[in-house]
Design an enzyme around this catalytic site. Sequence first.
Site, mmCIF file in Angstrom:
data_model
loop_
_atom_site.group_PDB
_atom_site.id
_atom_site.type_symbol
_atom_site.label_atom_id
_atom_site.label_comp_id
_atom_site.label_asym_id
_atom_site.label_seq_id
_atom_site.Cartn_x
_atom_site.Cartn_y
_atom_site.Cartn_z
ATOM 1 N N GLU A 277 47.897 85.152 30.328
ATOM 2 C CA GLU A 277 48.817 84.326 31.114
ATOM 3 C C GLU A 277 49.505 85.201 32.156
ATOM 4 O O GLU A 277 49.834 86.356 31.917
ATOM 5 C CB GLU A 277 49.865 83.725 30.172
ATOM 6 C CG GLU A 277 50.918 82.879 30.863
ATOM 7 C CD GLU A 277 52.047 82.477 29.925
ATOM 8 O OE1 GLU A 277 52.674 81.441 30.171
ATOM 9 O OE2 GLU A 277 52.303 83.224 28.941
ATOM 10 N N LYS A 337 48.630 73.972 31.332
ATOM 11 C CA LYS A 337 49.439 74.047 30.115
ATOM 12 C C LYS A 337 50.069 72.696 29.823
ATOM 13 O O LYS A 337 50.788 72.126 30.655
ATOM 14 C CB LYS A 337 50.516 75.121 30.288
ATOM 15 C CG LYS A 337 51.333 75.411 29.032
ATOM 16 C CD LYS A 337 52.303 76.568 29.277
ATOM 17 C CE LYS A 337 53.081 76.913 28.014
ATOM 18 N NZ LYS A 337 54.013 78.044 28.241
ATOM 19 N N CYS A 393 50.353 80.730 25.760
ATOM 20 C CA CYS A 393 51.627 81.231 25.240
ATOM 21 C C CYS A 393 52.133 80.435 24.036
ATOM 22 O O CYS A 393 51.475 80.371 23.018
ATOM 23 C CB CYS A 393 52.658 81.294 26.363
ATOM 24 S SG CYS A 393 54.066 82.390 25.985
#
Length: 552
Positions: A277, A337, A393
């Site tokens: 990321e 995301k 994440c």
Amino acid sequence: MLPLLLSLLGGGLLCFAFPTFDVWVAAPVALALWAWSWTGAGGRRGFLLGLAGGLVFFVPTLSWSGIYVGSLPWLALATLESLFVGLAGALYGWLSRRGTVRPLAFALVWVVTEGLRSRAPYGGFPWVKLAFSQADSPFGRLVAVGGAPFVGFAIALAAALAALTVQRALTSPGRGRGSVVAENAGSPSSPRMPSRGIWLPVLAALVLGLVGLAVPLPTDGATTQFLGVQGNVARPGLDFNAERRAVLDNHVAATLKAQQDVAAGRAPAPDLVVWPENASDIDPLRNADAKDEILTTVQTLHRPLIVGGLLEEPVGFLSNVALLFEPGKGNTDRYVKRHPVPFAEYIPNRSFWRNFSKEVDLVRSDFVPGSRPGVFTVTTATGQQIRAGLAICFEVAYDDIMRDAVQTGANVLVVQTNNATFGYTAESPQQLAISRVRAMEFGRSVVHVSTVGQSALITPDGTAHQVTSLFTQAVVRGALPLRDATTLATRVGEAPEWVAAAALVAMLALGLRRGRPAGPRTPTGRAPQKPPETVPETVPHTPKEEDDDDAA
């Protein structure tokens, strides 16, 4: 005072179950203390006991959240999460108000309240779920059967069974006439029954603690080569990407150095390369320099590359994405995301929260959520098909996001993360532990890659290989099995949580129908002493119907 001390001790002990302490057995012991101290507390006092124990656990365990932004966000998050432990204390305290430890009730309350904090508010924060401390324990292997909620249920049930054993031991014959065990034995003259009544719960707890060893965690399957690149950043902290081009250049340089080892025959050629990321926070689809750097790297590799980046879209917003680049084709796929982090990647109800802190405006542009699971499909030189399920994440902590990727067809999982904003704290090891549990839960290998560490390759049995150090430039490379078989946990999905919720609602409804007991009892299960003349010693006690029910 003793229940408060035990609840505080339980919260402190639970800290040691999680990285970087990794003493997994601390989890069932901590919950046994909570079950013991909350028993008989009632709703109001149970809430306060749970809140106190929760604060002792969450404040130190989540301390990384305030490392660069100050104590207010950290303490606010810890307090919010502790409220759910307070809710657990209130519900269980009320259900156990007769003073008898109720293992099933405690386990159901734990699963339901942990599920609530994983969903609310703003999508929840499931970061330190109980299961995520159990990657190295027999309990942890149960994740392949019923997911993280089932692991939490098993630990909570075993813990409360241990607490019930202590309670029965303290109220056994010889420690007071008319005890619970003596009543259940039917007569004080039955010497064997009390012993069995005391020790059966702890034997059941031991079985729960060991049954996970019988759960298989297969690691077979055709293997393929992966390369994860940890490029590192110029400095830790909120300004980690102040020199965005330097971060991109770091990942390019580390990748090309790894390719030199391939060209020299010192390492096998990767079938898929993964950057973390924020590897390119310069929009690589709109900035020609960044795009050229990435395309040149892909052409040198002759293999597909997954890049973590930011896109300046839609207009006025940002997207946190994983982008697939293939040689000769350029960018061929993207994953946006699905769960941006509230108060970090977007500000919910901005005008309301601005009344409490102007700092909310430090997040100038909100990130938008993606709408679909991410699975990138690439074909290796030998014809194998890699179907990489994506998580960015904190998404690794959300059960549904990870399960959706597997149910969409992923035969390997890729977790891209950036831990630079949390410095040299336990956040990165905690996240790696979650990826290890996910590998066991879904029977999938995991390529876990961070900008600054820890990065690792994880096999489907949860074993982490080549774990890197924090804030170093490094690569992780090697063969991982691709697997299509689905675990029982994948197939049942959220069903264990819904079953637990239904059972708890039924238990609460039954408790409301019976009404409150005539008088309070202590956490040891003893009722206030009646005058001697009301219970002659020559008349043996008989089991009460509600005491039998309290065993649940």
